[in-house]
Design a protein around this motif. Structure first.
Motif, PDB file in Angstrom:
ATOM      1  N   GLU A  28       0.788  -1.102   0.054  1.00 40.59           N
ATOM      2  CA  GLU A  28      -0.027  -0.154   0.072  1.00 40.59           C
ATOM      3  C   GLU A  28       0.833   1.120  -0.078  1.00 40.59           C
ATOM      4  N   LYS A  29       0.823   2.121  -1.017  1.00 40.23           N
ATOM      5  CA  LYS A  29       1.832   3.213  -1.144  1.00 40.23           C
ATOM      6  C   LYS A  29       1.141   4.566  -0.768  1.00 40.23           C
ATOM      7  N   LYS A  30       1.986   5.195  -0.506  1.00 41.00           N
ATOM      8  CA  LYS A  30       1.549   6.707  -0.041  1.00 41.00           C
ATOM      9  C   LYS A  30       1.277   7.434  -1.790  1.00 41.00           C
ATOM     10  N   VAL A  31       0.158   8.084  -2.038  1.00 42.49           N
ATOM     11  CA  VAL A  31      -0.245   8.783  -2.919  1.00 42.49           C
ATOM     12  C   VAL A  31      -0.742  10.407  -2.631  1.00 42.49           C
ATOM     13  N   TYR A  32      -0.916  11.098  -3.664  1.00 38.65           N
ATOM     14  CA  TYR A  32      -1.382  12.348  -3.618  1.00 38.65           C
ATOM     15  C   TYR A  32      -3.019  11.882  -3.834  1.00 38.65           C
ATOM     16  N   PHE A  33      -3.794  13.027  -3.253  1.00 38.45           N
ATOM     17  CA  PHE A  33      -5.147  13.018  -3.562  1.00 38.45           C
ATOM     18  C   PHE A  33      -5.761  14.368  -3.341  1.00 38.45           C
ATOM     19  N   GLU A  34      -6.867  14.636  -3.904  1.00 39.84           N
ATOM     20  CA  GLU A  34      -7.512  15.850  -4.068  1.00 39.84           C
ATOM     21  C   GLU A  34      -8.903  15.894  -3.606  1.00 39.84           C
ATOM     22  N   ILE A  35      -9.722  16.636  -2.692  1.00 39.89           N
ATOM     23  CA  ILE A  35     -10.808  16.596  -2.473  1.00 39.89           C
ATOM     24  C   ILE A  35     -11.662  17.979  -3.013  1.00 39.89           C
ATOM     25  N   ASP A  59     -14.799  20.343  -2.799  1.00 35.75           N
ATOM     26  CA  ASP A  59     -15.774  20.792  -2.107  1.00 35.75           C
ATOM     27  C   ASP A  59     -17.249  20.804  -2.481  1.00 35.75           C
ATOM     28  N   TYR A  60     -17.377  20.239  -3.891  1.00 33.05           N
ATOM     29  CA  TYR A  60     -18.683  20.141  -4.333  1.00 33.05           C
ATOM     30  C   TYR A  60     -19.163  18.757  -4.285  1.00 33.05           C
ATOM     31  N   GLY A  61     -20.124  18.464  -3.368  1.00 30.95           N
ATOM     32  CA  GLY A  61     -20.745  17.227  -3.247  1.00 30.95           C
ATOM     33  C   GLY A  61     -20.082  15.935  -2.691  1.00 30.95           C
ATOM     34  N   SER A  62     -18.711  16.295  -2.099  1.00 28.28           N
ATOM     35  CA  SER A  62     -17.975  15.177  -1.419  1.00 28.28           C
ATOM     36  C   SER A  62     -18.367  14.674  -0.235  1.00 28.28           C
ATOM     37  N   ASN A  63     -18.706  13.521   0.187  1.00 27.15           N
ATOM     38  CA  ASN A  63     -18.966  13.077   1.305  1.00 27.15           C
ATOM     39  C   ASN A  63     -17.526  12.145   1.901  1.00 27.15           C
ATOM     40  N   TYR A  64     -17.180  13.124   2.707  1.00 26.31           N
ATOM     41  CA  TYR A  64     -15.778  12.747   3.554  1.00 26.31           C
ATOM     42  C   TYR A  64     -15.894  12.987   5.086  1.00 26.31           C
ATOM     43  N   ILE A  65     -15.162  12.071   5.696  1.00 24.29           N
ATOM     44  CA  ILE A  65     -14.666  12.604   6.910  1.00 24.29           C
ATOM     45  C   ILE A  65     -13.238  12.326   7.400  1.00 24.29           C
ATOM     46  N   PHE A  66     -12.750  13.250   7.876  1.00 26.77           N
ATOM     47  CA  PHE A  66     -11.190  13.361   8.408  1.00 26.77           C
ATOM     48  C   PHE A  66     -11.133  13.128   9.879  1.00 26.77           C
ATOM     49  N   PHE A  67     -10.341  12.221  10.457  1.00 24.78           N
ATOM     50  CA  PHE A  67     -10.326  12.188  11.808  1.00 24.78           C
ATOM     51  C   PHE A  67      -8.800  11.649  12.190  1.00 24.78           C
ATOM     52  N   GLU A  68      -8.360  11.708  13.350  1.00 28.17           N
ATOM     53  CA  GLU A  68      -6.988  11.103  13.751  1.00 28.17           C
ATOM     54  C   GLU A  68      -7.146   9.600  14.032  1.00 28.17           C
ATOM     55  N   ASN A  69      -6.342   8.921  13.493  1.00 29.22           N
ATOM     56  CA  ASN A  69      -6.240   7.207  13.606  1.00 29.22           C
ATOM     57  C   ASN A  69      -6.168   7.066  15.121  1.00 29.22           C
ATOM     58  N   PRO A  70      -7.436   6.111  15.513  1.00 25.72           N
ATOM     59  CA  PRO A  70      -7.365   5.879  16.738  1.00 25.72           C
ATOM     60  C   PRO A  70      -6.325   4.657  16.873  1.00 25.72           C
ATOM     61  N   ARG A  71      -5.601   4.302  16.261  1.00 25.89           N
ATOM     62  CA  ARG A  71      -4.715   2.933  16.366  1.00 25.89           C
ATOM     63  C   ARG A  71      -3.248   3.486  16.516  1.00 25.89           C
TER      64      ARG A  71
END
Length: 113
Positions: A92-99, A101-113
């Motif tokens: 599993e590799k580190k990748v670039y992503f874009e989000i 603001d139009y119609g994206s359903n996402y959640i950002f949180f701190e990893n509990p592990r």
């Protein structure tokens, strides 16, 4: 030495208290960016999890080149968690992503592990 430390901390408290909320948020983000986080970003299609990125240090708002105004997207780097186990497995590799603001359903949180 103790007096110098006390004066420095007092000056820092007065400085932060005199800042606007936005300035305080910027200071907090810069400290958080410096120390790093272990963020998780999840994307949903309805109630189904369809994509997860882990080990995200920060998400940045896109800025205009000429006008330096915020754009309607955010971006960052994270490990694509293909099997949704919240662990960066071999392959599993580190990748670039874009989000958008139009119609994206996402959640950002701190990893509990």
């Amino acid at each position: 030495m103790k007096l110098v430390s006390t004066l420095f901390i007092s000056a820092l408290v007065v400085f932060v208290a005199g800042c606007t909320q936005e300035q305080q948020n910027k200071i907090s983000r810069s400290v958080q960016n410096w120390t790093g986080t272990n963020g998780v970003l999840e994307f949903y299609a309805g109630d189904k999890l369809v994509r997860r990125f882990i080990k995200i240090d920060k998400i940045t708002t896109g800025m205009g080149t000429d006008d330096n105004k915020p754009r309607s997207y955010r971006y960052g780097y994270g490990v694509l968690d293909e099997n949704f186990n919240l662990i960066a497995d071999p392959g599993e590799k580190k990748v670039y992503f874009e989000i958008s603001d139009y119609g994206s359903n996402y959640i950002f949180f701190e990893n509990p592990r």
